[in-house]
Structures are given as structure tokens and as C-alpha cells.
Design a protein around this motif. Sequence first.
Motif, PDB file in Angstrom:
ATOM      1  N   UNK A   4      45.112  24.191 -11.070  1.00  0.00           N
ATOM      2  CA  UNK A   4      46.613  24.174 -11.683  1.00  0.00           C
ATOM      3  C   UNK A   4      46.947  23.554 -12.567  1.00  0.00           C
ATOM      4  N   UNK A   5      48.401  23.740 -13.132  1.00  0.00           N
ATOM      5  CA  UNK A   5      48.756  22.916 -14.229  1.00  0.00           C
ATOM      6  C   UNK A   5      47.842  23.358 -15.566  1.00  0.00           C
ATOM      7  N   UNK A   6      47.895  24.553 -16.081  1.00  0.00           N
ATOM      8  CA  UNK A   6      46.790  25.045 -16.704  1.00  0.00           C
ATOM      9  C   UNK A   6      47.175  25.151 -18.412  1.00  0.00           C
ATOM     10  N   UNK A 153      47.521  10.760  -3.867  1.00  0.00           N
ATOM     11  CA  UNK A 153      47.242   9.497  -4.195  1.00  0.00           C
ATOM     12  C   UNK A 153      47.326   9.293  -5.671  1.00  0.00           C
ATOM     13  N   UNK A 154      47.824  10.024  -6.583  1.00  0.00           N
ATOM     14  CA  UNK A 154      47.670   9.685  -7.863  1.00  0.00           C
ATOM     15  C   UNK A 154      49.334   9.139  -8.288  1.00  0.00           C
ATOM     16  N   UNK A 181      49.820  19.823  -9.235  1.00  0.00           N
ATOM     17  CA  UNK A 181      50.943  18.954  -9.554  1.00  0.00           C
ATOM     18  C   UNK A 181      50.508  17.569  -9.974  1.00  0.00           C
ATOM     19  N   UNK A 182      49.583  16.871  -9.513  1.00  0.00           N
ATOM     20  CA  UNK A 182      48.992  15.696  -9.902  1.00  0.00           C
ATOM     21  C   UNK A 182      48.008  16.230 -11.015  1.00  0.00           C
ATOM     22  N   UNK A 183      47.982  15.461 -12.030  1.00  0.00           N
ATOM     23  CA  UNK A 183      46.961  16.104 -13.231  1.00  0.00           C
ATOM     24  C   UNK A 183      45.701  15.442 -13.076  1.00  0.00           C
ATOM     25  N   UNK A 184      44.914  15.616 -11.965  1.00  0.00           N
ATOM     26  CA  UNK A 184      43.859  14.739 -11.721  1.00  0.00           C
ATOM     27  C   UNK A 184      43.023  15.825 -10.733  1.00  0.00           C
ATOM     28  N   UNK A 185      41.997  15.200 -10.299  1.00  0.00           N
ATOM     29  CA  UNK A 185      41.045  15.890  -9.148  1.00  0.00           C
ATOM     30  C   UNK A 185      40.897  14.766  -8.034  1.00  0.00           C
ATOM     31  N   UNK A 186      41.422  15.417  -6.908  1.00  0.00           N
ATOM     32  CA  UNK A 186      41.404  14.711  -5.522  1.00  0.00           C
ATOM     33  C   UNK A 186      40.803  15.458  -4.372  1.00  0.00           C
ATOM     34  N   UNK A 187      39.845  14.974  -3.792  1.00  0.00           N
ATOM     35  CA  UNK A 187      39.394  15.375  -2.659  1.00  0.00           C
ATOM     36  C   UNK A 187      39.467  14.728  -1.384  1.00  0.00           C
ATOM     37  N   UNK A 188      40.044  15.351  -0.273  1.00  0.00           N
ATOM     38  CA  UNK A 188      40.464  14.491   0.813  1.00  0.00           C
ATOM     39  C   UNK A 188      39.409  14.708   2.033  1.00  0.00           C
ATOM     40  N   UNK A 189      39.349  13.657   2.970  1.00  0.00           N
ATOM     41  CA  UNK A 189      38.673  13.903   4.100  1.00  0.00           C
ATOM     42  C   UNK A 189      39.540  15.124   4.866  1.00  0.00           C
ATOM     43  N   UNK A 202      42.105  19.792   8.085  1.00  0.00           N
ATOM     44  CA  UNK A 202      42.302  20.512   6.679  1.00  0.00           C
ATOM     45  C   UNK A 202      41.562  19.679   5.703  1.00  0.00           C
ATOM     46  N   UNK A 203      40.796  19.866   4.899  1.00  0.00           N
ATOM     47  CA  UNK A 203      40.385  19.272   3.781  1.00  0.00           C
ATOM     48  C   UNK A 203      41.246  19.628   2.475  1.00  0.00           C
ATOM     49  N   UNK A 204      41.996  18.860   1.881  1.00  0.00           N
ATOM     50  CA  UNK A 204      42.655  19.028   0.730  1.00  0.00           C
ATOM     51  C   UNK A 204      42.138  18.822  -0.497  1.00  0.00           C
ATOM     52  N   UNK A 205      42.035  19.809  -1.609  1.00  0.00           N
ATOM     53  CA  UNK A 205      41.484  19.450  -2.867  1.00  0.00           C
ATOM     54  C   UNK A 205      42.800  19.685  -3.868  1.00  0.00           C
ATOM     55  N   UNK A 206      42.999  18.550  -4.820  1.00  0.00           N
ATOM     56  CA  UNK A 206      43.814  18.870  -5.641  1.00  0.00           C
ATOM     57  C   UNK A 206      43.024  19.018  -7.176  1.00  0.00           C
ATOM     58  N   UNK A 207      43.632  20.059  -7.882  1.00  0.00           N
ATOM     59  CA  UNK A 207      42.832  20.233  -9.015  1.00  0.00           C
ATOM     60  C   UNK A 207      43.820  20.595  -9.931  1.00  0.00           C
ATOM     61  N   UNK A 208      44.476  19.440 -10.541  1.00  0.00           N
ATOM     62  CA  UNK A 208      45.717  19.713 -11.411  1.00  0.00           C
ATOM     63  C   UNK A 208      45.241  19.365 -12.925  1.00  0.00           C
ATOM     64  N   UNK A 209      44.493  20.401 -13.531  1.00  0.00           N
ATOM     65  CA  UNK A 209      43.645  20.172 -14.513  1.00  0.00           C
ATOM     66  C   UNK A 209      44.411  19.814 -15.989  1.00  0.00           C
TER      67      UNK A 209
END
Length: 209
Positions: A4-6, A153-154, A181-189, A202-209
Amino acid sequence: MGAGDIACEPSAGFGTTSCRHNVTSDQLAPADAVLTFGDNQYEDGALSKFQASYGPTWGRWLSKTFPSVGNHEYLTADAAGHFDYFGARAGPRGQGWYATRVGNWLLIALNSNCSRVGGCGVNSPQWVWLRDLLAADNAPCTLAYQHHPRWAAGQYADHPQYDAIYRLLYADHAELLLAGHDHNYQRWDRLNPDKQPDPMGIREIIAGT
């Protein structure tokens, strides 16, 4: 593949320190499907900006792209630029939620701009649609994606307004929730709806590049 955030404002150009959407789009060639997690075109998702910035980069893979819509797209009234650019690939105009199958995966695009689509709670239009979809589909693997994350967590805190939708996905044993949305990478348990570790969560992954 997806993020996201491209795409930056067209005036920012390509290949600059902060605007690398030309480089990230080069990575998408081998993907069977390209997912976008919203805020696909800054700053306001105008159609002319999509055509000038997103189009020559990520837009090269439009025929295999399945987008979701972000909050920046709504800086243009009713996210018109988003729906005009992606057309039928963006789902029903004014809604922005839809599903498709790729192999064994059910891919569910959700619209996390709740105030724009009648809410995200129990019995909201999107919640009812998702409930019925999950009840009817027998895909062995399920992946949902939207712009705003459920857990963060950002720069941003958790988003409890997505609790009801998250609970539907959890009850259906969805594997992944992808967001930007968060401009970072997060990988949750793997988490249950109460944010507790759960091997069936559910595993959530944030990829707000």
C-alpha cells in the motif's frame, strides 16, 4: 504480491530518494496477482495523477491487479479517481469491497474507510456481504486486505472499528490480513480478536511502502 501507500505526486518524479514506485513495480512481474492496500496514488487519488504516476509504474500490471481503496483516495470526492482508474477491478462503485479467487486462495478486498460506506460494524452493508461470502465460499485459504490495519505499532494505534469484520474472518479461519496506512513493514503473530496469540488466529502484515 502487494503493498500500500504506493505512488508519489507526479511532480516528485521517479527514482528519487523517497519516490521509488518505479522500482517496486519492477518486482511485480512474476506475481500471479498484484494487490494494493490503499493510498495507491498520493496526494488525493485524482484520476490525472493516477494516469501520470501510478499508471507508468504499478499500472503496467493493471490486468492482474486487485486494488483496495485508502483514505487519500477519498480526498477526491467519493474516491472517483480510484474507481475511474481501476474500473470494474475496484469492485462496485461506491463500495470498494469484492472478492476473487486465485488458485486455492480467496482474496477479499475490504473498504476500511468505514464512515464512507455505512460503517464496518455488525449488520453494516460490508459486514453482511462478508458474512454471506464466507458462509458460501469453500476456499481452503483466505486472505483479506484493506488500507487500515486492525493492529498497529507504528505511527497509528490499533483500529477497533474493524473488530466485527476481524471476528468474521477469525471465525472462518482466515490466514492473513494485509494492510498499509503505516509507512513501514510490520509482521504480527497469529492473533485472535482479543489480540492474544492463537495458533488458529490471523497473521496481519502491514506493507505501507
